[in-house]
Design a protein around this motif. Structure first.
Motif, short mmCIF file in Angstrom:
data_model
loop_
_atom_site.label_atom_id
_atom_site.label_comp_id
_atom_site.label_asym_id
_atom_site.label_seq_id
_atom_site.Cartn_x
_atom_site.Cartn_y
_atom_site.Cartn_z
N LEU A 1 0.86 -1.18 0.00
CA LEU A 1 0.00 0.00 0.00
C LEU A 1 0.89 1.22 0.00
N SER A 2 0.66 2.11 -0.95
CA SER A 2 1.46 3.33 -1.03
C SER A 2 1.33 4.15 0.24
N GLY B 1 -3.01 -2.27 -2.29
CA GLY B 1 -4.04 -3.18 -1.81
C GLY B 1 -4.62 -3.99 -2.96
N ILE B 2 -5.96 -4.08 -2.99
CA ILE B 2 -6.65 -4.75 -4.09
C ILE B 2 -7.80 -3.87 -4.56
N PRO B 3 -7.54 -2.89 -5.43
CA PRO B 3 -8.63 -2.13 -6.02
C PRO B 3 -9.43 -3.00 -7.01
N LEU B 4 -10.71 -2.66 -7.16
CA LEU B 4 -11.60 -3.38 -8.08
C LEU B 4 -11.76 -2.59 -9.36
N TYR C 1 -1.89 -5.78 -5.52
CA TYR C 1 -0.50 -5.36 -5.28
C TYR C 1 0.11 -6.30 -4.24
N LEU C 2 0.96 -7.21 -4.65
CA LEU C 2 1.61 -8.12 -3.72
C LEU C 2 2.89 -7.48 -3.18
N ARG C 3 3.14 -7.68 -1.90
CA ARG C 3 4.34 -7.12 -1.26
C ARG C 3 5.49 -8.11 -1.36
#
Length: 319
Positions: free
Chosen positions: A65-66, A80-83, A191-193
């Motif tokens: 997450l930025s 994260g996971i935006p849709l 977005y995977l870390r």
């Protein structure tokens, strides 16, 4: 003291209830958090129904997450996971979605929390078997008027976030509640870390064709495991549904499986592009993330009145 001939025996102790998943809301009702008894957690912002955190039992964050992400509902969340719905890019020659901004309106709309459900744990059962599911809804009835004007169709979206001890599943159901068909695209922009993008290798895309958006949208074929060495923006169309495996420094860390989603987008902005995005922070954050995004974006899902489309991803952690 009078002795009673038939004194009742001591009441049997009631077995203690096993710990159960906990679901809580933030003070301002802007986000929902679910925590398993073993410590795994997920946090979902109602703005965009965006998953902004997913942690393993030891508290390690699995999503990137930025640091400059807007979490106040003023802008789509970076990380994260935006849709993505009902359109992936900007498509000026597609009449139904020509007026929509890139990635559509799902990620910038306020969703409704529909409820939770969890696996029940009987006394003495293993906490590792527990799970919790959060459901969110968005429809034409509660869509912002400005977005509704750009896409005037009757629709319903149900988004489910299922937290297990070693995995996270996100699924989206789209229904056409209109009296005419509409076209749509869907993407789970995950977005995977990672610790070091230069040590990352992605497998499971061998022999898949892809559109290379960094190289003039040329169509190419993946001939070997994918490594990230510069700006990467590719739309893969794998022939099968094999899992996409993310490996770092030789160790498998994520497995991403798809259900009814025929594409996989892989994205990393690298240094120059990251520096040019105001909501991407720190500037070198590209070193700690890679987007592996299951979706249906290379064509259109056409839903007739009353039809539904469902797609899902499951991200599994390796111990």
């Amino acid at each position: 003291m009078v002795e009673r001939a038939n004194r009742p025996s001591a009441l049997a102790s009631t077995p203690a209830l096993a710990p159960q998943p906990q679901v809580t809301f933030s003070d301002d009702n802007s986000r929902v958090t679910a925590v398993l008894p073993t410590g795994e957690s997920v946090e979902v912002l109602l703005y965009g129904a965006t998953v902004i955190s997913w942690k393993s039992g030891d508290g390690a964050e699995k999503l990137w997450l930025s640091e400059a992400a807007r979490l106040d509902g003023t802008k789509a969340v970076r990380g994260g996971i935006p849709l993505v719905f009902p359109v992936f890019g900007t498509v000026p020659n597609h009449a139904q979605t020509a007026k929509l901004p890139q990635h559509g309106f799902a990620r910038t709309s306020r969703w409704e929390f529909l409820g939770k459900s969890s696996s029940e744990s009987a006394p003495g059962s293993a906490a590792a078997d527990l799970s919790v599911k959060l459901d969110f809804g968005l429809s034409s009835a509660n869509l912002d008027p400005s977005a509704r004007e750009l896409w005037p169709f009757e629709f319903g979206l149900i988004y489910s976030v299922l937290l297990n001890r070693d995995s996270l599943t996100t699924s989206l159901v789209v229904t056409n509640d209109d009296d005419k068909p509409f076209d749509c695209q869907v993407l789970l922009h995950t977005y995977l870390r990672v610790k070091d993008i230069t040590a990352v290798e992605i497998t499971g895309l061998a022999d898949a064709s892809y559109v290379d958006k960094v190289d003039g949208a040329k169509t190419k074929t993946q001939s070997s495991p994918l490594t990230i060495t510069g700006e990467t923006d590719r739309v893969y169309s794998p022939a099968g549904d094999a899992a996409v495996i993310v490996t770092e420094s030789g160790a498998e860390i994520f497995s991403v499986t798809r259900d009814n989603l025929g594409n996989v987008v892989v994205w990393n902005p690298w240094a120059d592009k990251a520096a040019g995005m105001a909501d991407f922070a720190p500037n070198d954050g590209f070193k700690n993330m890679v987007c592996v995004e299951p979706g249906s974006v290379s064509g259109w899902q056409t839903l007739e009145p009353g039809d539904a489309f469902e797609g899902a991803q499951t991200i599994t952690l390796y111990s």
